[in-house]
Motif scaffolding. Sequence first.
Motif, PDB file in Angstrom:
ATOM      1  N   VAL A  36      45.198  28.547  24.241  1.00  0.00           N
ATOM      2  CA  VAL A  36      45.077  29.789  23.467  1.00  0.00           C
ATOM      3  C   VAL A  36      45.601  30.934  24.317  1.00  0.00           C
ATOM      4  O   VAL A  36      45.715  30.827  25.534  1.00  0.00           O
ATOM      5  N   ASP A  37      45.947  32.034  23.661  1.00  0.00           N
ATOM      6  CA  ASP A  37      46.503  33.172  24.386  1.00  0.00           C
ATOM      7  C   ASP A  37      45.525  33.664  25.445  1.00  0.00           C
ATOM      8  O   ASP A  37      44.316  33.757  25.213  1.00  0.00           O
ATOM      9  N   ALA A  38      46.055  33.987  26.608  1.00  0.00           N
ATOM     10  CA  ALA A  38      45.225  34.454  27.718  1.00  0.00           C
ATOM     11  C   ALA A  38      44.768  35.882  27.480  1.00  0.00           C
ATOM     12  O   ALA A  38      45.531  36.723  26.995  1.00  0.00           O
ATOM     13  N   GLN A  39      43.513  36.149  27.797  1.00  0.00           N
ATOM     14  CA  GLN A  39      42.970  37.504  27.736  1.00  0.00           C
ATOM     15  C   GLN A  39      43.003  38.076  29.152  1.00  0.00           C
ATOM     16  O   GLN A  39      42.377  37.541  30.052  1.00  0.00           O
ATOM     17  N   PRO A  40      43.745  39.150  29.370  1.00  0.00           N
ATOM     18  CA  PRO A  40      43.858  39.685  30.730  1.00  0.00           C
ATOM     19  C   PRO A  40      42.572  40.334  31.205  1.00  0.00           C
ATOM     20  O   PRO A  40      41.836  40.952  30.427  1.00  0.00           O
ATOM     21  N   GLY A  41      42.288  40.187  32.488  1.00  0.00           N
ATOM     22  CA  GLY A  41      41.174  40.906  33.087  1.00  0.00           C
ATOM     23  C   GLY A  41      41.570  42.349  33.335  1.00  0.00           C
ATOM     24  O   GLY A  41      42.696  42.630  33.764  1.00  0.00           O
ATOM     25  N   LEU A  42      40.681  43.274  33.070  1.00  0.00           N
ATOM     26  CA  LEU A  42      41.008  44.693  33.182  1.00  0.00           C
ATOM     27  C   LEU A  42      40.615  45.280  34.538  1.00  0.00           C
ATOM     28  O   LEU A  42      41.044  46.379  34.886  1.00  0.00           O
ATOM     29  N   ALA A  43      39.804  44.575  35.294  1.00  0.00           N
ATOM     30  CA  ALA A  43      39.355  45.090  36.591  1.00  0.00           C
ATOM     31  C   ALA A  43      40.418  44.856  37.665  1.00  0.00           C
ATOM     32  O   ALA A  43      41.409  44.146  37.454  1.00  0.00           O
ATOM     33  N   GLN A  44      40.218  45.480  38.820  1.00  0.00           N
ATOM     34  CA  GLN A  44      41.085  45.306  39.983  1.00  0.00           C
ATOM     35  C   GLN A  44      40.407  44.337  40.961  1.00  0.00           C
ATOM     36  O   GLN A  44      39.177  44.293  41.044  1.00  0.00           O
ATOM     37  N   ALA A  45      41.209  43.597  41.706  1.00  0.00           N
ATOM     38  CA  ALA A  45      40.623  42.598  42.608  1.00  0.00           C
ATOM     39  C   ALA A  45      41.522  42.356  43.805  1.00  0.00           C
ATOM     40  O   ALA A  45      42.748  42.503  43.720  1.00  0.00           O
ATOM     41  N   LEU A  46      40.901  41.983  44.913  1.00  0.00           N
ATOM     42  CA  LEU A  46      41.667  41.573  46.086  1.00  0.00           C
ATOM     43  C   LEU A  46      40.879  40.565  46.907  1.00  0.00           C
ATOM     44  O   LEU A  46      39.656  40.451  46.784  1.00  0.00           O
ATOM     45  N   VAL A  47      41.623  39.861  47.746  1.00  0.00           N
ATOM     46  CA  VAL A  47      41.065  38.882  48.668  1.00  0.00           C
ATOM     47  C   VAL A  47      41.576  39.225  50.055  1.00  0.00           C
ATOM     48  O   VAL A  47      42.752  39.555  50.234  1.00  0.00           O
ATOM     49  N   HIS A  48      40.677  39.177  51.049  1.00  0.00           N
ATOM     50  CA  HIS A  48      41.069  39.454  52.431  1.00  0.00           C
ATOM     51  C   HIS A  48      40.530  38.334  53.305  1.00  0.00           C
ATOM     52  O   HIS A  48      39.362  37.942  53.193  1.00  0.00           O
ATOM     53  N   TYR A  49      41.390  37.819  54.186  1.00  0.00           N
ATOM     54  CA  TYR A  49      41.014  36.715  55.053  1.00  0.00           C
ATOM     55  C   TYR A  49      40.794  37.212  56.476  1.00  0.00           C
ATOM     56  O   TYR A  49      41.623  37.967  57.008  1.00  0.00           O
ATOM     57  N   LEU A  50      39.694  36.819  57.078  1.00  0.00           N
ATOM     58  CA  LEU A  50      39.440  37.101  58.489  1.00  0.00           C
ATOM     59  C   LEU A  50      40.006  35.937  59.286  1.00  0.00           C
ATOM     60  O   LEU A  50      39.585  34.787  59.094  1.00  0.00           O
ATOM     61  N   VAL A  51      40.972  36.232  60.143  1.00  0.00           N
ATOM     62  CA  VAL A  51      41.755  35.193  60.806  1.00  0.00           C
ATOM     63  C   VAL A  51      41.526  35.225  62.310  1.00  0.00           C
ATOM     64  O   VAL A  51      41.601  36.293  62.932  1.00  0.00           O
ATOM     65  N   VAL A  60      36.358  34.543  54.217  1.00  0.00           N
ATOM     66  CA  VAL A  60      37.160  35.116  53.138  1.00  0.00           C
ATOM     67  C   VAL A  60      36.298  36.122  52.377  1.00  0.00           C
ATOM     68  O   VAL A  60      35.154  35.838  52.014  1.00  0.00           O
ATOM     69  N   LEU A  61      36.850  37.299  52.165  1.00  0.00           N
ATOM     70  CA  LEU A  61      36.174  38.383  51.460  1.00  0.00           C
ATOM     71  C   LEU A  61      36.860  38.587  50.119  1.00  0.00           C
ATOM     72  O   LEU A  61      38.078  38.779  50.058  1.00  0.00           O
TER      73      LEU A  61
END
Length: 399
Positions: free
Chosen positions: A310-325, A372-373
Amino acid sequence: MHRPLVILSHVTHAAVTEGFLPAARKRGLSVVLISDHAQEHRRLLATSDFPAQDLLILECDVFNPLAVIELINAHGLRPAAVFSNSDHLQTATALVAETFNVPGKDWLMCHWAKNKAVMRERMQDLGLPGPWFHVLTAGSAVPDDAVFPLVVKPTQGVASLDVRLCHNADELSDYCARFWQQQPGRALLLEAYMEGPLFTLETLGDGQRLQAIGGFDVSLSPPPHFVELAARWNGSLSVNHRAGALAQVAAFGINFGVCHSEFILTAEGPVLVEINYRSIGDGREFLLDRLLPQGWFNRILGVHLGEPLVDAQPGLAQALVHYLVADTPGRLQQASSSFRYEQDNHWSDYRALREIGDDIHVSHSNKDYLGVLRLIAPDTASLDARFAATLADLRWVMA
């Protein structure tokens, strides 16, 4: 046991144990999990809330599709679906799915995507954009037409392991000598270095339609290594170049199930770097499960169960991932613990990937991640503010 979902798994992985298994349980499915590390899965899942009568864990050489087929037949099972999220098991899984006449990927497409050299050859045959490349077998000489600087990597590598930028023939020869001393016989892929930022494309298909779910703009460590440091959901690169990226993935032949593809935005446009014919990993799958209105794990299982896309419903929020290396080897003396925070449409999740006392050996790959954050916020400004505040509180000490 009624017609179960069969999952092929190699080593234990959170995407399966904390993602796909709970999604299967919510659907009321019984699950047969087949692994060459069955006891490890049994120990991990002994305390899960999956009903024991609906979860059967069997031992088998999952890299051998004939052995898996015989095991399923020996237990009198008729799968409703056959699925794997493992990089290594897509081809075997596709062959098993085909044998039991359930929806699945084309096994040849899985092989072409997994082997980076074969992928490049197919792209060249299809006329898709790509760099100069050459396959180097153990002991063979560097070709005279090699284009420097170039990137060298195992033809069937994972997790950015052993990926290196070489500026000249001497650097390449040194790399090859060390690599073949540790991993004799493995083939290497040479590719002309493509300059430009990296972005991803996440797709889902049902065999008839291929849908772009979204993508990440990715920050990498400086050359000569290529470790992912952070990723922002639906950043400007992935949004502006999504149509061109989707066209390349579709032209390659990807059309069923979930796929995570990576692109370099060169001066001539996006160029497909890698096809990972499974879900995106490194914690981003859980971010998407929360961010997207239709979820992530459940939708992926749906197409394997024969449900139309079925057609995808887009998420309206903002998001990010940050890795501690980890950037230096040593023993982890102090480290922040895992935590989760949720309030006023803000969600923060930190997962510690290493424990105090662990010995860290730097491999210049995502095996070096200490944690991972993941963050979700209503808008970019509040996302960036939450990220800065959270990152300032994370600590680790190596000795």
